[in-house]
Design a protein around this motif. Structure first.
Motif, short mmCIF file in Angstrom:
data_model
loop_
_atom_site.label_atom_id
_atom_site.label_comp_id
_atom_site.label_asym_id
_atom_site.label_seq_id
_atom_site.Cartn_x
_atom_site.Cartn_y
_atom_site.Cartn_z
N SER A 1 0.76 -1.37 -0.07
CA SER A 1 0.15 -0.05 -0.17
C SER A 1 0.67 0.78 0.04
CB SER A 1 -0.79 0.29 0.93
OG SER A 1 -1.43 1.43 1.21
N VAL A 2 0.73 2.07 -0.77
CA VAL A 2 1.42 3.83 -0.46
C VAL A 2 1.26 3.98 0.83
CG1 VAL A 2 -0.94 4.90 -1.87
CG2 VAL A 2 1.52 5.37 -2.20
N ILE A 3 -0.67 4.24 1.49
CA ILE A 3 -0.78 5.13 2.31
C ILE A 3 0.92 5.00 3.68
CG2 ILE A 3 -1.91 5.05 4.41
CD1 ILE A 3 -4.41 3.98 2.42
N PRO A 4 0.86 4.16 3.96
CA PRO A 4 2.33 4.35 5.26
C PRO A 4 3.29 5.09 4.42
CG PRO A 4 1.45 1.63 4.79
CD PRO A 4 0.99 2.72 3.83
N VAL A 5 3.51 5.45 3.44
CA VAL A 5 4.48 6.39 2.35
C VAL A 5 3.99 8.33 3.53
CG1 VAL A 5 5.70 7.69 0.48
CG2 VAL A 5 4.45 4.97 0.45
N GLY A 6 2.77 8.01 3.42
CA GLY A 6 2.05 9.34 4.18
C GLY A 6 2.54 9.54 5.87
N PHE A 7 2.70 8.96 6.16
CA PHE A 7 3.27 8.78 7.76
C PHE A 7 4.34 8.94 7.32
CE2 PHE A 7 -0.67 6.46 7.85
CZ PHE A 7 -1.58 7.15 8.66
N TYR A 8 5.51 8.47 6.84
CA TYR A 8 6.88 8.54 7.02
C TYR A 8 6.97 9.82 6.65
CZ TYR A 8 11.04 9.11 3.50
OH TYR A 8 12.50 8.84 2.86
N ALA A 9 6.31 10.45 5.40
CA ALA A 9 6.27 11.62 4.73
C ALA A 9 6.45 12.68 5.67
CB ALA A 9 5.73 12.49 3.90
N ALA A 10 5.00 12.06 6.68
CA ALA A 10 4.52 12.78 8.20
C ALA A 10 6.06 13.17 8.89
CB ALA A 10 3.63 12.80 8.65
N ALA A 11 6.37 11.42 9.31
CA ALA A 11 7.57 11.44 10.98
C ALA A 11 8.56 12.54 9.44
CB ALA A 11 7.79 10.54 10.65
N LEU A 12 9.30 12.61 9.15
CA LEU A 12 10.02 13.70 8.49
C LEU A 12 9.44 14.81 8.12
CD1 LEU A 12 12.52 12.16 5.49
CD2 LEU A 12 12.39 11.53 8.15
N MET A 13 8.89 15.24 8.61
CA MET A 13 8.81 16.61 8.90
C MET A 13 8.61 16.75 10.27
SD MET A 13 8.15 19.76 6.70
CE MET A 13 7.33 18.63 5.35
N ALA A 14 7.94 15.71 10.88
CA ALA A 14 8.10 16.30 12.67
C ALA A 14 9.54 16.36 12.95
CB ALA A 14 7.55 14.86 13.06
N ILE A 15 10.63 15.98 12.25
CA ILE A 15 12.28 16.36 12.79
C ILE A 15 12.15 17.74 12.07
CG2 ILE A 15 14.67 15.63 11.90
CD1 ILE A 15 13.60 12.39 11.86
N SER A 16 11.81 18.19 11.29
CA SER A 16 11.73 19.79 10.51
C SER A 16 11.74 20.31 11.85
CB SER A 16 11.42 19.44 9.08
OG SER A 16 12.59 19.04 8.34
N LEU A 17 9.99 20.09 11.96
CA LEU A 17 9.49 21.01 12.63
C LEU A 17 10.34 21.33 14.63
CD1 LEU A 17 6.67 22.46 13.09
CD2 LEU A 17 5.53 20.66 14.29
N CYS A 18 10.70 20.42 15.12
CA CYS A 18 11.42 20.05 16.11
C CYS A 18 12.87 21.11 15.76
CB CYS A 18 11.81 19.03 16.33
SG CYS A 18 10.67 17.76 17.09
N CYS A 19 13.59 20.90 14.54
CA CYS A 19 14.13 21.77 14.30
C CYS A 19 13.85 23.01 14.27
CB CYS A 19 15.43 20.81 12.77
SG CYS A 19 15.88 19.45 13.31
#
Length: 260
Positions: A242-260
């Motif tokens: 499924s391609v749906i979990p890719v969305g959570f991968y993108a969200a996780a990296l964006m969360a890292i950026s938000l913390c930085c």
């Protein structure tokens, strides 16, 4: 920042125009070389233009200091934490952009795994999405001068983080029009991040280390975020079906950026 997006926009238009002019079969055989040759001309124009642009007074004054201490070594020795923060800020945005542009082109047009849509409307739709991104880059950069960098970039990151799972859920089963719509919407909040980002990086470093700090931080983030994103996304789809979990991968990296 806008010219990076416009460069992708123009390259897609050249590809579409060339494919239409010579036909699908001829394009696959030899016509694909034409966009590369045109790109070579654009590169030559860029080099010629850059060679005639004067340096800023601040840069000229700092040149002697840079010669005494190579800026790349100096910034890694004295400001490595800020280089790391710059890389972290870029990880999420670059991942998001590469997934929406590079990964989605293959996922939407291929059949196993993928949606199997015709390539031409997908490329045209991606071109429209890039136009949305370019427009938001200009507007959000303007807003960052009025509201502050953190406010604008933070809003873009939070919006992108929340929208990523929705975006990939729609592309998993939605129509071509729905897929292009959510990709265009997805490219809009990234303009909040991408527009003011390099100005934010410039403000992190002293003038003698600025270009090296920006260059190293941006490129490390680009490799870790965008460079690896299509490959990781393909592995996720292959492992889960499924391609749906890719969305959570993108969200996780964006969360890292938000913390930085």
């Amino acid at each position: 920042q806008t010219t990076a997006t416009l460069g992708l926009f123009l390259s897609l238009m050249v590809i579409l125009g060339t494919r239409t002019a010579v036909g699908e079969e001829a394009f696959a055989d030899w016509g694909w070389r034409i966009p590369f040759l045109i790109g070579g001309v654009v590169l030559a124009i860029g080099v010629w233009t850059r060679s005639r642009v004067s340096e800023t007074p601040d840069f000229v004054e700092s040149k002697q200091a840079e010669e005494k201490s190579p800026p790349a070594f100096a910034v890694l020795r004295q400001n490595w934490r800020r280089v790391a923060l710059a890389a972290g800020i870029n990880v999420g945005q670059n991942c998001y952009a590469f997934l929406l542009f590079t990964f989605m082109l293959s996922f939407l047009t291929e059949t196993d795994p993928g949606r199997g849509f015709d390539r031409s409307p997908v490329v045209f739709g991606s071109t429209l999405a890039l136009a949305c991104h370019a427009a938001t880059v200009v507007l959000r950069s303007y807003l960052s001068d009025r509201l502050g960098r953190k406010t604008v970039i933070g809003f873009g990151m939070i919006t992108s983080l929340l929208f990523a799972p929705i975006l990939f859920s729609v592309t998993a089963s939605g129509s071509l029009a729905a897929c292009i719509t959510v990709i265009s919407i997805g490219f809009t909040p990234t303009g909040f991040v991408y527009g003011p980002m390099l100005t934010t990086f410039a403000e992190l470093f002293p003038i003698t280390q600025r270009y090296s700090g920006i260059g190293i931080g941006f490129q490390v983030g680009a490799v870790l975020g965008g460079g690896l994103a299509p490959m990781i996304a393909n592995r996720i789809v292959s492992a889960t079906g499924s391609v749906i979990p890719v969305g959570f991968y993108a969200a996780a990296l964006m969360a890292i950026s938000l913390c930085c």
